[in-house]
Design a protein around this motif. Structure first.
Motif, PDB file in Angstrom:
ATOM      1  N   PRO A  26     -32.027 -56.958 -32.379  1.00  0.00           N
ATOM      2  CA  PRO A  26     -32.415 -58.375 -32.432  1.00  0.00           C
ATOM      3  C   PRO A  26     -33.574 -58.652 -33.388  1.00  0.00           C
ATOM      4  O   PRO A  26     -33.573 -59.648 -34.092  1.00  0.00           O
ATOM      5  N   GLY A  27     -34.538 -57.761 -33.439  1.00  0.00           N
ATOM      6  CA  GLY A  27     -35.662 -57.942 -34.349  1.00  0.00           C
ATOM      7  C   GLY A  27     -35.228 -57.928 -35.799  1.00  0.00           C
ATOM      8  O   GLY A  27     -35.621 -58.780 -36.598  1.00  0.00           O
ATOM      9  N   TRP A  28     -34.409 -56.954 -36.159  1.00  0.00           N
ATOM     10  CA  TRP A  28     -33.928 -56.852 -37.538  1.00  0.00           C
ATOM     11  C   TRP A  28     -33.073 -58.052 -37.918  1.00  0.00           C
ATOM     12  O   TRP A  28     -33.198 -58.591 -39.011  1.00  0.00           O
ATOM     13  N   VAL A  29     -32.207 -58.451 -37.012  1.00  0.00           N
ATOM     14  CA  VAL A  29     -31.352 -59.609 -37.293  1.00  0.00           C
ATOM     15  C   VAL A  29     -32.210 -60.862 -37.454  1.00  0.00           C
ATOM     16  O   VAL A  29     -32.028 -61.641 -38.387  1.00  0.00           O
ATOM     17  N   PHE A  30     -33.182 -61.049 -36.569  1.00  0.00           N
ATOM     18  CA  PHE A  30     -34.051 -62.225 -36.634  1.00  0.00           C
ATOM     19  C   PHE A  30     -34.827 -62.272 -37.950  1.00  0.00           C
ATOM     20  O   PHE A  30     -34.884 -63.308 -38.612  1.00  0.00           O
ATOM     21  N   MET A  83     -22.632 -50.021 -23.125  1.00  0.00           N
ATOM     22  CA  MET A  83     -23.558 -51.062 -22.743  1.00  0.00           C
ATOM     23  C   MET A  83     -22.919 -52.433 -22.990  1.00  0.00           C
ATOM     24  O   MET A  83     -22.325 -52.666 -24.017  1.00  0.00           O
ATOM     25  N   LYS A  84     -23.051 -53.335 -22.030  1.00  0.00           N
ATOM     26  CA  LYS A  84     -22.478 -54.669 -22.157  1.00  0.00           C
ATOM     27  C   LYS A  84     -23.335 -55.546 -23.068  1.00  0.00           C
ATOM     28  O   LYS A  84     -24.516 -55.321 -23.231  1.00  0.00           O
ATOM     29  N   LEU A  85     -22.679 -56.551 -23.591  1.00  0.00           N
ATOM     30  CA  LEU A  85     -23.387 -57.539 -24.396  1.00  0.00           C
ATOM     31  C   LEU A  85     -24.321 -58.326 -23.502  1.00  0.00           C
ATOM     32  O   LEU A  85     -23.924 -58.801 -22.445  1.00  0.00           O
ATOM     33  N   SER A  86     -25.573 -58.430 -23.899  1.00  0.00           N
ATOM     34  CA  SER A  86     -26.527 -59.112 -23.031  1.00  0.00           C
ATOM     35  C   SER A  86     -26.853 -60.499 -23.568  1.00  0.00           C
ATOM     36  O   SER A  86     -26.977 -60.710 -24.768  1.00  0.00           O
ATOM     37  N   ILE A  87     -26.995 -61.431 -22.658  1.00  0.00           N
ATOM     38  CA  ILE A  87     -27.316 -62.821 -22.999  1.00  0.00           C
ATOM     39  C   ILE A  87     -28.666 -62.920 -23.705  1.00  0.00           C
ATOM     40  O   ILE A  87     -28.778 -63.628 -24.711  1.00  0.00           O
ATOM     41  N   PRO A  88     -29.714 -62.226 -23.250  1.00  0.00           N
ATOM     42  CA  PRO A  88     -30.990 -62.327 -23.971  1.00  0.00           C
ATOM     43  C   PRO A  88     -30.901 -61.892 -25.430  1.00  0.00           C
ATOM     44  O   PRO A  88     -31.567 -62.455 -26.287  1.00  0.00           O
ATOM     45  N   VAL A  89     -30.076 -60.888 -25.716  1.00  0.00           N
ATOM     46  CA  VAL A  89     -29.914 -60.445 -27.099  1.00  0.00           C
ATOM     47  C   VAL A  89     -29.262 -61.559 -27.918  1.00  0.00           C
ATOM     48  O   VAL A  89     -29.704 -61.876 -29.030  1.00  0.00           O
ATOM     49  N   LEU A  90     -28.214 -62.154 -27.380  1.00  0.00           N
ATOM     50  CA  LEU A  90     -27.557 -63.253 -28.092  1.00  0.00           C
ATOM     51  C   LEU A  90     -28.506 -64.431 -28.299  1.00  0.00           C
ATOM     52  O   LEU A  90     -28.559 -65.020 -29.375  1.00  0.00           O
TER      53      LEU A  90
END
Length: 122
Positions: A88-92, A1-8
Motif C-alpha cells: 500500500p505504501g509503494w502504491v500510494f 492471505m485474503k484481500l483486506s478492506i483496509p489495504v484497498l
C-alpha cells in the motif's frame, strides 16, 4: 492471505479524487482566475483563454490518469497479496508521483497552443 478492506481503502483515494476532480472541473470549471482552485500556473493564469483551456485540459488528464491509476492500483494489490504490509505504501507514493507529474501534459499543451503572453499560436 485474503484481500483486506483496509489495504484497498489505502490505495484508492488518490485515483478516486483525480477522477472526481476531473469530472468536477469538466462540468464546473473554475470560472475566474484564482490562486485557490483549479490548475494554476503562470501560463495558465495569463488570461481567460489560457485559464479555460488549462482547466479543460487538466480535467481530461486527471480523469484518464485517475482511471488508469485505479486499475493499476487494484491489479497491483491483487497480484502482490502476500506483501500487504509494504505494497500500500509503494502504491500510494506511486499514485502521488503520477498525480504530480500529471501537470506536465497540461504545461506542454499550453505551450503548444499559446505563446508566453497568452496569445494563440499561429
Amino acid at each position: 492471505m485474503k484481500l483486506s478492506i483496509p489495504v484497498l481503502v489505502s490505495v484508492i483515494p488518490v485515483p478516486i479524487l483525480m477522477i472526481v476532480f476531473g469530472v468536477l472541473w469538466k462540468r464546473y470549471p473554475p470560472k475566474s482566475i484564482n490562486w485557490i482552485y483549479g490548475y494554476r500556473s503562470i501560463r495558465a493564469m495569463r488570461n481567460d483563454n489560457t485559464w479555460k483551456y488549462a482547466q479543460q485540459y487538466q480535467a481530461k488528464v486527471w480523469r484518464w490518469s485517475g482511471v488508469i491509476l485505479l486499475v493499476f492500483s487494484l491489479i497491483f494489490v491483487l497480484l502482490f497479496k502476500k506483501s500487504y504490509t509494504e505494497i500500500p505504501g509503494w502504491v500510494f507514493y506511486t499514485e502521488l508521483i503520477v498525480m504530480i507529474l500529471s501537470i506536465i501534459p497540461t504545461k506542454i499543451a499550453l505551450r503548444k497552443k499559446f505563446d508566453r503572453e497568452g496569445n494563440l499560436n499561429e
